[in-house]
Motif scaffolding. Structure first.
Motif, PDB file in Angstrom:
ATOM      1  N   ASP A   5       0.819  -1.213   0.000  1.00 31.95           N
ATOM      2  CA  ASP A   5       0.000   0.000   0.000  1.00 31.95           C
ATOM      3  C   ASP A   5       0.855   1.267   0.000  1.00 31.95           C
ATOM      4  O   ASP A   5       0.326   2.368   0.103  1.00 31.95           O
ATOM      5  CB  ASP A   5      -0.927   0.012   1.216  1.00 31.95           C
ATOM      6  N   GLY A   6       2.179   1.109  -0.065  1.00 32.67           N
ATOM      7  CA  GLY A   6       3.079   2.254  -0.079  1.00 32.67           C
ATOM      8  C   GLY A   6       3.404   2.817   1.290  1.00 32.67           C
ATOM      9  O   GLY A   6       4.026   3.867   1.399  1.00 32.67           O
ATOM     10  N   LYS A   7       3.013   2.101   2.351  1.00 36.30           N
ATOM     11  CA  LYS A   7       3.298   2.562   3.715  1.00 36.30           C
ATOM     12  C   LYS A   7       4.664   2.043   4.152  1.00 36.30           C
ATOM     13  O   LYS A   7       5.051   0.924   3.838  1.00 36.30           O
ATOM     14  CB  LYS A   7       2.223   2.066   4.677  1.00 36.30           C
ATOM     15  N   ARG A   8       5.380   2.895   4.908  1.00 33.38           N
ATOM     16  CA  ARG A   8       6.698   2.508   5.407  1.00 33.38           C
ATOM     17  C   ARG A   8       6.553   1.492   6.539  1.00 33.38           C
ATOM     18  O   ARG A   8       5.753   1.688   7.453  1.00 33.38           O
ATOM     19  CB  ARG A   8       7.466   3.728   5.886  1.00 33.38           C
ATOM     20  N   VAL A   9       7.336   0.424   6.460  1.00 33.09           N
ATOM     21  CA  VAL A   9       7.321  -0.618   7.472  1.00 33.09           C
ATOM     22  C   VAL A   9       8.744  -1.065   7.768  1.00 33.09           C
ATOM     23  O   VAL A   9       9.661  -0.832   6.979  1.00 33.09           O
ATOM     24  CB  VAL A   9       6.493  -1.852   7.037  1.00 33.09           C
ATOM     25  N   GLU A  10       8.899  -1.691   8.912  1.00 31.19           N
ATOM     26  CA  GLU A  10      10.148  -2.357   9.279  1.00 31.19           C
ATOM     27  C   GLU A  10       9.818  -3.843   9.353  1.00 31.19           C
ATOM     28  O   GLU A  10       8.927  -4.261  10.086  1.00 31.19           O
ATOM     29  CB  GLU A  10      10.643  -1.860  10.629  1.00 31.19           C
ATOM     30  N   VAL A  11      10.524  -4.639   8.554  1.00 28.78           N
ATOM     31  CA  VAL A  11      10.284  -6.068   8.498  1.00 28.78           C
ATOM     32  C   VAL A  11      11.505  -6.768   9.075  1.00 28.78           C
ATOM     33  O   VAL A  11      12.625  -6.549   8.606  1.00 28.78           O
ATOM     34  CB  VAL A  11      10.038  -6.544   7.049  1.00 28.78           C
ATOM     35  N   TYR A  12      11.290  -7.598  10.096  1.00 32.06           N
ATOM     36  CA  TYR A  12      12.370  -8.312  10.751  1.00 32.06           C
ATOM     37  C   TYR A  12      12.405  -9.741  10.230  1.00 32.06           C
ATOM     38  O   TYR A  12      11.426 -10.480  10.343  1.00 32.06           O
ATOM     39  CB  TYR A  12      12.170  -8.316  12.273  1.00 32.06           C
ATOM     40  N   PHE A  13      13.543 -10.119   9.646  1.00 31.79           N
ATOM     41  CA  PHE A  13      13.724 -11.443   9.070  1.00 31.79           C
ATOM     42  C   PHE A  13      14.658 -12.289   9.926  1.00 31.79           C
ATOM     43  O   PHE A  13      15.647 -11.780  10.462  1.00 31.79           O
ATOM     44  CB  PHE A  13      14.342 -11.332   7.667  1.00 31.79           C
ATOM     45  N   HIS A  14      14.365 -13.584   9.995  1.00 32.47           N
ATOM     46  CA  HIS A  14      15.290 -14.541  10.602  1.00 32.47           C
ATOM     47  C   HIS A  14      16.521 -14.569   9.703  1.00 32.47           C
ATOM     48  O   HIS A  14      16.394 -14.742   8.484  1.00 32.47           O
ATOM     49  CB  HIS A  14      14.628 -15.919  10.654  1.00 32.47           C
ATOM     50  N   PRO A  15      17.719 -14.378  10.250  1.00 32.00           N
ATOM     51  CA  PRO A  15      18.902 -14.250   9.403  1.00 32.00           C
ATOM     52  C   PRO A  15      19.289 -15.527   8.659  1.00 32.00           C
ATOM     53  O   PRO A  15      19.905 -15.456   7.598  1.00 32.00           O
ATOM     54  CB  PRO A  15      20.005 -13.842  10.373  1.00 32.00           C
ATOM     55  N   GLY A  16      18.901 -16.685   9.172  1.00 29.40           N
ATOM     56  CA  GLY A  16      19.279 -17.936   8.535  1.00 29.40           C
ATOM     57  C   GLY A  16      18.256 -18.480   7.565  1.00 29.40           C
ATOM     58  O   GLY A  16      18.604 -19.046   6.531  1.00 29.40           O
ATOM     59  N   THR A  17      16.972 -18.285   7.886  1.00 28.42           N
ATOM     60  CA  THR A  17      15.905 -18.860   7.061  1.00 28.42           C
ATOM     61  C   THR A  17      15.194 -17.829   6.193  1.00 28.42           C
ATOM     62  O   THR A  17      14.546 -18.194   5.223  1.00 28.42           O
ATOM     63  CB  THR A  17      14.842 -19.548   7.943  1.00 28.42           C
ATOM     64  N   GLY A  18      15.261 -16.566   6.591  1.00 22.22           N
ATOM     65  CA  GLY A  18      14.554 -15.526   5.860  1.00 22.22           C
ATOM     66  C   GLY A  18      13.080 -15.433   6.227  1.00 22.22           C
ATOM     67  O   GLY A  18      12.333 -14.676   5.622  1.00 22.22           O
ATOM     68  N   ASP A  19      12.658 -16.200   7.239  1.00 28.98           N
ATOM     69  CA  ASP A  19      11.269 -16.122   7.680  1.00 28.98           C
ATOM     70  C   ASP A  19      10.998 -14.755   8.295  1.00 28.98           C
ATOM     71  O   ASP A  19      11.853 -14.203   9.000  1.00 28.98           O
ATOM     72  CB  ASP A  19      10.956 -17.195   8.721  1.00 28.98           C
ATOM     73  N   VAL A  20       9.805 -14.208   8.050  1.00 27.97           N
ATOM     74  CA  VAL A  20       9.414 -12.938   8.660  1.00 27.97           C
ATOM     75  C   VAL A  20       9.053 -13.201  10.115  1.00 27.97           C
ATOM     76  O   VAL A  20       8.192 -14.037  10.409  1.00 27.97           O
ATOM     77  CB  VAL A  20       8.224 -12.301   7.910  1.00 27.97           C
TER      78      VAL A  20
END
Length: 90
Positions: free
Chosen positions: A68-83
């Motif tokens: 939707d064009g809104k700013r977000v911070e997405v935290y990923f698991h560094p090994g798997t890439g899971d959100v």
């Protein structure tokens, strides 16, 4: 007499919070982390337009725009890439 009691009470409140934080971003050896390019590509498939990536408490944190064009911070698991978590960037 009150100081040890206060310290014990604070510890009983803060210790579980610290444990929860460490569960969110697990300890993964740096050589097993996904690259920034791989995280960016994964984010793109999830509908995020990544602007930058940094390390935050063991997670890969992407500053991005959602679909939707809104700013977000997405935290990923560094090994798997899971959100692990998404929060609005105020």
């Amino acid at each position: 007499m009150k100081s040890p009691l206060i310290a014990a009470a604070l510890f009983s409140v803060l210790a579980p919070a610290a444990a929860l934080a460490s569960q969110d971003c697990p300890s993964v050896p740096r050589d097993q982390w996904m690259s920034d390019a791989a995280i960016t590509e994964k984010a793109k498939t999830l509908g995020y337009d990544v602007r930058s990536i940094k390390v935050d408490d063991g997670c890969l944190e992407a500053y991005a725009l959602d679909k939707d064009g809104k700013r977000v911070e997405v935290y990923f698991h560094p090994g798997t890439g899971d959100v692990l978590k998404v929060k609005a960037d105020d």
